[in-house]
Write a protein that holds these residues in place. Structure first.
Motif, PDB file in Angstrom:
ATOM      1  N   ARG A   2      -3.933  -3.599  -3.696  1.00  0.00           N
ATOM      2  CA  ARG A   2      -5.200  -4.067  -3.115  1.00  0.00           C
ATOM      3  C   ARG A   2      -5.296  -5.583  -3.200  1.00  0.00           C
ATOM      4  O   ARG A   2      -5.722  -6.252  -2.253  1.00  0.00           O
ATOM      5  CB  ARG A   2      -6.398  -3.414  -3.823  1.00  0.00           C
TER       6      ARG A   2
ATOM      7  N   GLN B 132      -2.997  -7.119  -0.653  1.00  0.00           N
ATOM      8  CA  GLN B 132      -3.537  -6.965   0.700  1.00  0.00           C
ATOM      9  C   GLN B 132      -4.663  -7.963   0.950  1.00  0.00           C
ATOM     10  O   GLN B 132      -4.725  -8.600   1.997  1.00  0.00           O
ATOM     11  CB  GLN B 132      -4.046  -5.531   0.886  1.00  0.00           C
TER      12      GLN B 132
ATOM     13  N   ARG C 139       0.832  -1.205   0.000  1.00  0.00           N
ATOM     14  CA  ARG C 139       0.000   0.000   0.000  1.00  0.00           C
ATOM     15  C   ARG C 139       0.871   1.262   0.000  1.00  0.00           C
ATOM     16  O   ARG C 139       0.556   2.248  -0.655  1.00  0.00           O
ATOM     17  CB  ARG C 139      -0.911  -0.032   1.231  1.00  0.00           C
TER      18      ARG C 139
END
Length: 205
Positions: free
Chosen positions: A179, A182, A146
């Motif tokens: 994303r 994650q 991120r």
């Protein structure tokens, strides 16, 4: 007070479609990046990965995310905001603060400078020419985080005349990959915890 309630509900309803559009575009972007990374060549065996297997991996690298941009925005001429985003990505992948001579960022900077002088679109250098096989052009690579995405987005924003990122562009691809990483990391942690719980139960029994 009874009049304020309907107004508040109307205001919420007006903002609801905007939020839904953002959610849909985020999902579509992540899906597109996942699919485009799935078509990239990995390793010596050059086997093609399905988007399902990519979704199951927890380590989409910066190089792979850059390569995904070839599919999502490869036909667009390179400009200064692209070059800045690519440089930010290269810095994060390699850990070096300077531009690597002959590297992806150096090529992008040269292309942006050249493109700014040209008037004919067909003569301009496209993103696909710079980012094809980006993984192999980077001296080192790492999974996208991120924090990496935030840095690349910031670089693209600062160098764009309209202060915005491009749909399917470098920053969008890096953000979508972050994303996915994650999500995959959370999934793997959850399944790992379940496995540990099962192992613990077996040991207790």
């Amino acid at each position: 007070m009874s009049q304020e309630q309907p107004r508040r509900e109307e205001a919420e309803q007006e903002h609801e479609p905007v939020k839904q559009e953002k959610d849909v575009s985020n999902v579509q972007e992540s899906s597109l990046v996942s699919e485009s990374i799935g078509t990239q060549v990995h390793g010596k065996d050059r086997k093609q990965l399905s988007s399902e297997s990519v979704s199951g991996r927890a380590n989409i690298t910066i190089g792979e995310a850059l390569e995904a941009t070839v599919i999502t925005a490869g036909n667009r001429p390179v400009d200064y905001s692209d070059a800045a985003a690519i440089q930010a990505a290269e810095v994060r992948a390699t850990g070096r603060t300077n531009i690597i001579p002959g590297g992806v960022a150096a090529a992008a900077q040269s292309a942006a400078t050249r493109n700014a002088r040209l008037t004919k679109e067909e003569e301009k250098t496209k993103l696909a020419e710079i980012l094809a096989e980006a993984s192999s052009k980077l001296p080192s690579d790492k999974p996208v985080t991120r924090k990496d995405a935030e840095g690349v987005i910031g670089a693209e924003l600062r160098n764009d005349p309209n202060l915005c990122t491009r749909p399917g562009g470098v920053a969008a691809s890096i953000a979508a990959a972050a994303r996915l990483n994650q999500t995959n990391s959370t999934t793997n942690t959850t399944s790992g915890t379940k496995n540990n719980d099962n192992n613990l139960k077996q040991k207790i029994n």
